[in-house]
Design a protein around this motif. Sequence first.
Motif, mmCIF file in Angstrom:
data_model
loop_
_atom_site.group_PDB
_atom_site.id
_atom_site.type_symbol
_atom_site.label_atom_id
_atom_site.label_comp_id
_atom_site.label_asym_id
_atom_site.label_seq_id
_atom_site.Cartn_x
_atom_site.Cartn_y
_atom_site.Cartn_z
ATOM 1 N N ILE B 5 9.728 19.468 0.197
ATOM 2 C CA ILE B 5 10.766 19.733 1.202
ATOM 3 C C ILE B 5 12.119 19.250 0.703
ATOM 4 C CG2 ILE B 5 11.553 19.121 3.517
ATOM 5 C CD1 ILE B 5 9.247 20.812 3.867
ATOM 6 N N ASN B 6 12.112 18.019 0.129
ATOM 7 C CA ASN B 6 13.372 17.469 -0.378
ATOM 8 C C ASN B 6 13.979 18.379 -1.437
ATOM 9 O OD1 ASN B 6 13.059 15.344 1.289
ATOM 10 N ND2 ASN B 6 12.436 13.877 -0.294
ATOM 11 N N ALA B 238 22.330 31.683 -9.837
ATOM 12 C CA ALA B 238 22.736 30.508 -9.069
ATOM 13 C C ALA B 238 21.557 29.972 -8.262
ATOM 14 C CB ALA B 238 23.893 30.864 -8.148
ATOM 15 N N LEU B 239 20.787 30.898 -7.713
ATOM 16 C CA LEU B 239 19.630 30.501 -6.923
ATOM 17 C C LEU B 239 18.607 29.760 -7.792
ATOM 18 C CD1 LEU B 239 19.377 31.076 -3.973
ATOM 19 C CD2 LEU B 239 18.072 33.132 -4.486
ATOM 20 N N VAL B 240 18.280 30.359 -8.916
ATOM 21 C CA VAL B 240 17.294 29.757 -9.810
ATOM 22 C C VAL B 240 17.812 28.444 -10.380
ATOM 23 C CG1 VAL B 240 15.997 30.067 -11.927
ATOM 24 C CG2 VAL B 240 16.318 31.990 -10.374
ATOM 25 N N GLY B 241 19.085 28.455 -10.801
ATOM 26 C CA GLY B 241 19.689 27.246 -11.351
ATOM 27 C C GLY B 241 19.650 26.108 -10.346
ATOM 28 N N SER B 242 19.935 26.421 -9.100
ATOM 29 C CA SER B 242 19.916 25.389 -8.064
ATOM 30 C C SER B 242 18.521 24.812 -7.908
ATOM 31 C CB SER B 242 20.359 25.982 -6.731
ATOM 32 O OG SER B 242 21.633 26.526 -6.848
ATOM 33 N N LEU B 243 17.529 25.689 -7.971
ATOM 34 C CA LEU B 243 16.143 25.211 -7.875
ATOM 35 C C LEU B 243 15.831 24.255 -9.016
ATOM 36 C CD1 LEU B 243 13.820 28.069 -6.674
ATOM 37 C CD2 LEU B 243 13.909 25.710 -5.877
ATOM 38 N N ILE B 244 16.240 24.649 -10.227
ATOM 39 C CA ILE B 244 15.938 23.810 -11.388
ATOM 40 C C ILE B 244 16.603 22.449 -11.245
ATOM 41 C CG2 ILE B 244 16.302 23.540 -13.864
ATOM 42 C CD1 ILE B 244 16.099 26.579 -14.081
ATOM 43 N N ILE B 245 17.907 22.469 -10.964
ATOM 44 C CA ILE B 245 18.652 21.212 -10.882
ATOM 45 C C ILE B 245 18.129 20.368 -9.725
ATOM 46 C CG2 ILE B 245 20.930 20.204 -10.485
ATOM 47 C CD1 ILE B 245 20.979 21.454 -13.107
ATOM 48 N N ALA B 248 14.820 18.791 -10.661
ATOM 49 C CA ALA B 248 14.979 17.701 -11.618
ATOM 50 C C ALA B 248 15.516 16.466 -10.930
ATOM 51 C CB ALA B 248 15.925 18.145 -12.734
ATOM 52 N N GLU B 249 16.499 16.682 -10.055
ATOM 53 C CA GLU B 249 17.133 15.535 -9.429
ATOM 54 C C GLU B 249 16.156 14.786 -8.514
ATOM 55 O OE1 GLU B 249 21.088 16.625 -8.067
ATOM 56 O OE2 GLU B 249 21.135 14.680 -7.078
ATOM 57 N N VAL B 250 15.456 15.542 -7.686
ATOM 58 C CA VAL B 250 14.540 14.890 -6.747
ATOM 59 C C VAL B 250 13.438 14.141 -7.496
ATOM 60 C CG1 VAL B 250 12.803 15.301 -4.985
ATOM 61 C CG2 VAL B 250 15.004 16.448 -4.844
ATOM 62 N N LEU B 251 12.907 14.773 -8.533
ATOM 63 C CA LEU B 251 11.840 14.122 -9.290
ATOM 64 C C LEU B 251 12.350 12.847 -9.943
ATOM 65 C CD1 LEU B 251 9.924 17.119 -10.889
ATOM 66 C CD2 LEU B 251 9.362 15.768 -8.860
ATOM 67 N N LEU B 252 13.580 12.901 -10.471
ATOM 68 C CA LEU B 252 14.138 11.723 -11.116
ATOM 69 C C LEU B 252 14.337 10.593 -10.109
ATOM 70 C CD1 LEU B 252 16.686 13.189 -13.652
ATOM 71 C CD2 LEU B 252 14.684 11.819 -14.148
ATOM 72 N N ILE B 253 14.833 10.949 -8.937
ATOM 73 C CA ILE B 253 15.048 9.917 -7.918
ATOM 74 C C ILE B 253 13.713 9.274 -7.544
ATOM 75 C CG2 ILE B 253 15.691 9.484 -5.516
ATOM 76 C CD1 ILE B 253 17.826 11.586 -5.793
ATOM 77 N N ASP B 257 14.654 6.874 -11.995
ATOM 78 C CA ASP B 257 15.752 5.963 -11.716
ATOM 79 C C ASP B 257 16.780 6.700 -10.870
ATOM 80 O OD1 ASP B 257 17.826 4.222 -11.680
ATOM 81 O OD2 ASP B 257 18.285 4.333 -13.816
ATOM 82 N N PRO B 258 17.056 6.204 -9.676
ATOM 83 C CA PRO B 258 18.000 6.902 -8.795
ATOM 84 C C PRO B 258 19.369 7.085 -9.429
ATOM 85 C CG PRO B 258 16.847 5.166 -7.607
ATOM 86 C CD PRO B 258 16.475 5.018 -9.040
#
Lengths: 353, 290, 272
Positions: B5-6, B238-245, B248-253, B257-258
């Motif tokens: 969801i995040n 843009a849609l796909v790129g947003s999904l990728i980024i 990555a961000e949520v998994l990293l957080i 490391d946040p």
Amino acid sequence: MPSSSGYFRTHYDQDLRFIDTRTQRYCLWLLLAWLAIYPFLATEMLLDLANQVLLASVGAIALMLLTGFAGQVSLGHAGLLAAGAFTAGILFKEFAAPVWVTLPASAAIGAVLGLLFGLPSLRLRGLYLAVSTLALHFIVAYLGGEYEAKRGFSSGIVIDPPVLFGWVLDSAQAWYFVLLAASAGTLLLAANLLRSKTGRAWRAIHDREAVAEALGVNVPAHKLLAFVISSSLTAMAGCLFAYFRGFVSVEAFTLFLSIQYVAMVIVGGMGSLLGALLGAAFVVLFPYGIEWAMAILPIPTRWSGMVFAVDYAAFGLVMIAFLLFEPQGLVGIWRRMQNYFLLWPFKQQLMRK
Amino acid sequence: MQTLINILVLASIYALISCGYVLIYRVSRVLNLAHGEFMMLGAYGLLATASSFGAHPFAAVGVASVMALLVGVAIYFVLMRHMTGESVLAAVLCTIAVGILLRGLITLTWGAQQHYPMEQLGWVNSSISVFGDARISAASLGLIIATAVCYSGLFLFLRYTRWGIQMRAAGQNPLLAAQRGIRLNGIYALAWGLATFTGGIAGMLIACDSGLQTTIVTIGLKAFPATLVGGLDSLLGALVGSLIIGTAEVLLINYVDPLLSDVAPFFILLVMLIFRPWGLFGTREEIDRV
Amino acid sequence: MSTPATLKDKAILEVDKLEVSYHRVVTAIQGVTLEVRRGQIVALLGNNGAGKTTTLRAISGFLGIDDARVSEGTVRFCGKDIANRFPHEVAGMGIVLVPERDKVFENLTVQENLEANSPRQSSTLSRMQEAVYAYFPLLARLRGRQAGYLSGGERQMLAIGAALMCGPELLLVDELSLGLAPIIVEELAERLRAIRDELGLSILLVEQNAHVALEIADYGYIIENGRIVMDGDRERLTGHQDIQEFYLGAGGSGRRNYRDVKQYRRSRRWYG
């Protein structure tokens, strides 16, 4: 030399000379003399301003070499300054290294980073290059922040004033001369580079890459060289900045700082070293000018607590104004003034580029 | 499940912001680095309308959206129109300058403190549970829906309406478009308006979800790598790129490391620029020199 | 020609002593005077760099982009001065250009290419579209194809068709024959003439290939080094010995000596 001065170069040697005419030489001596006595006449405030301008001018010249002459856009200048400052800070904190170690180390780090910043430029152009340098800026800033956090210097690293040949650099006057030397040295280096083969190659790349390549310029090598030289100068400026402030913190190296440096280049005038100096002075003095204006102008009192916001807005306005109405920058205005007085009472014919 | 969801929420935030970058770039070849500020302006616009239309929350949102649209059109006519023909760098710097100006003006008008437009509208950002134990806030749900609506609207608009076709035509070959009687100024202004409109909506929803402060700009800036990874001139990208980024961000957080989450988008961007500068779905082309 | 005599009298486009300079320094064309009458096909012939394209750009409003401007003379369309106007204004008045290169939107389909245009009356959009498909049946079959995948001839058809969608009164065609097979050029030329006859529009055809141009043109101008050096109706131009020699490539009676060539050069200076 403005084209309407009546002075024409008739020899290749003249083209390479720094000083064309006797008047220019006298003016230069006068300027040097004034620069030499300035710190003894100026108030503390003025001296501090001069120091800041001189410090900024090193970075501005470095960026001018890269953007104004070699035509490679960089939005990561603050990252490079940060790299230099952090190199100094870390070496000082961890190894108590003296300045004659940290300064070359900063330069070396800057050169390596320049190579990294420059690598994308081999494939990317214009916009995309700007973006890649932007990305690098964030990465460098992150690394700096990470260091601060891991070592527990959450508010920044404090650096003692440097010792040069037994001298402790802690007075504004001493700093003035050091920074003046740094600025002058950078200026001379840049001017010499520009009149050499390297400088000509950069200009060729700026004008049209494909043609430059066809003319035998090693385009990738010269691009990287531009990045390396510019970055290493910038990192040295960052190192000086760290010592000058006595304090290193990642907070100081925001994206806004990068934009300020780009603004120096734009406001000063693309493709002119004089422009870099003028731009540096303009951008550094600008907030003080705003503050001064706010003190004397009748403005809403609730704004007075938000000098930085007024500063932001005014800075944006000035940048827009220059981009729209004076793309040649302060140097353009200066040249036009010169031409006006040289040609007076005749009207000058404006030639568009 | 919560992670999923995040990711979805973050990705739709980025996607909604990204389409503004794409629209403007695709039509006028200008990279609008003030997009984060436009987003912020939309959010503060909602704040302004919320206090004056407090009784009619939907009217407040509607008026704020229209205002966001008009801001884009105005910016084009007042400023960016004069940058046509200038170098790409000059145009980009101009948008940066606009961004700085806006940031200053907004801080002057509304101050630097935190605002909560959601409360001013009289709505409650309740938490809704979906798929068992995973929860999503109402505003986030609104974000996902808004993103879906905006994207499908844009796809349909560009594909089937005459303005949309003209927009694509103008983006591809402005000279020919002018020859065929297409009003470039109108088309460009429309693109700017749509960009600030979608950006503004994104800003409003983010502000509703997590409060409004000037730091919201950072989100706009972080959406930019998402756009580039997908390809600057492709909505699908843009849609796909947003999904990728977002992923990555949520998994990293969650797992590493946040602090990394702020740089990760740019790191991915850099890798992308080295290997495939025009993005996953972008068209390969020579970019203008300085 | 088949044009009715009643329509022939009225000049729709008058270019008078036109001078265009680039960057306020370089003069590209000088004193070009030409006229297109209603319903006429007029050919503007000339070699590379003679000033054909500059003339066309001056008419269609495309000088500003290259920092060029009409520095002297007038361009009048239906009596109104249109020099130094914006391209979309000129297009809105009824002058539409079929450019030499980049003549279609490559990412758009054939159908979308036709739809993207701004017609002067939007009500006629679908009717015009049917008309275009009627003139070029091939396009109707390629309706959904991306324009980037069309062949040169198909592109030219699409470009002409799209230009017609704007509802022009005067069609400017830049290099109809460029890069196309002779048989296709022949077909396109015939089609152009048919369109002219049916819609009653006027066409200014700019060509290097004098053969094609003179085949369908009612009147022709020859431009060299930025000046009009000769003009006349089709019969006069095709009959002229120098035109045959230099533009139609008909050697005729073997080699001529240098003096004759010089004679031609001198005479054309006087025409200018």
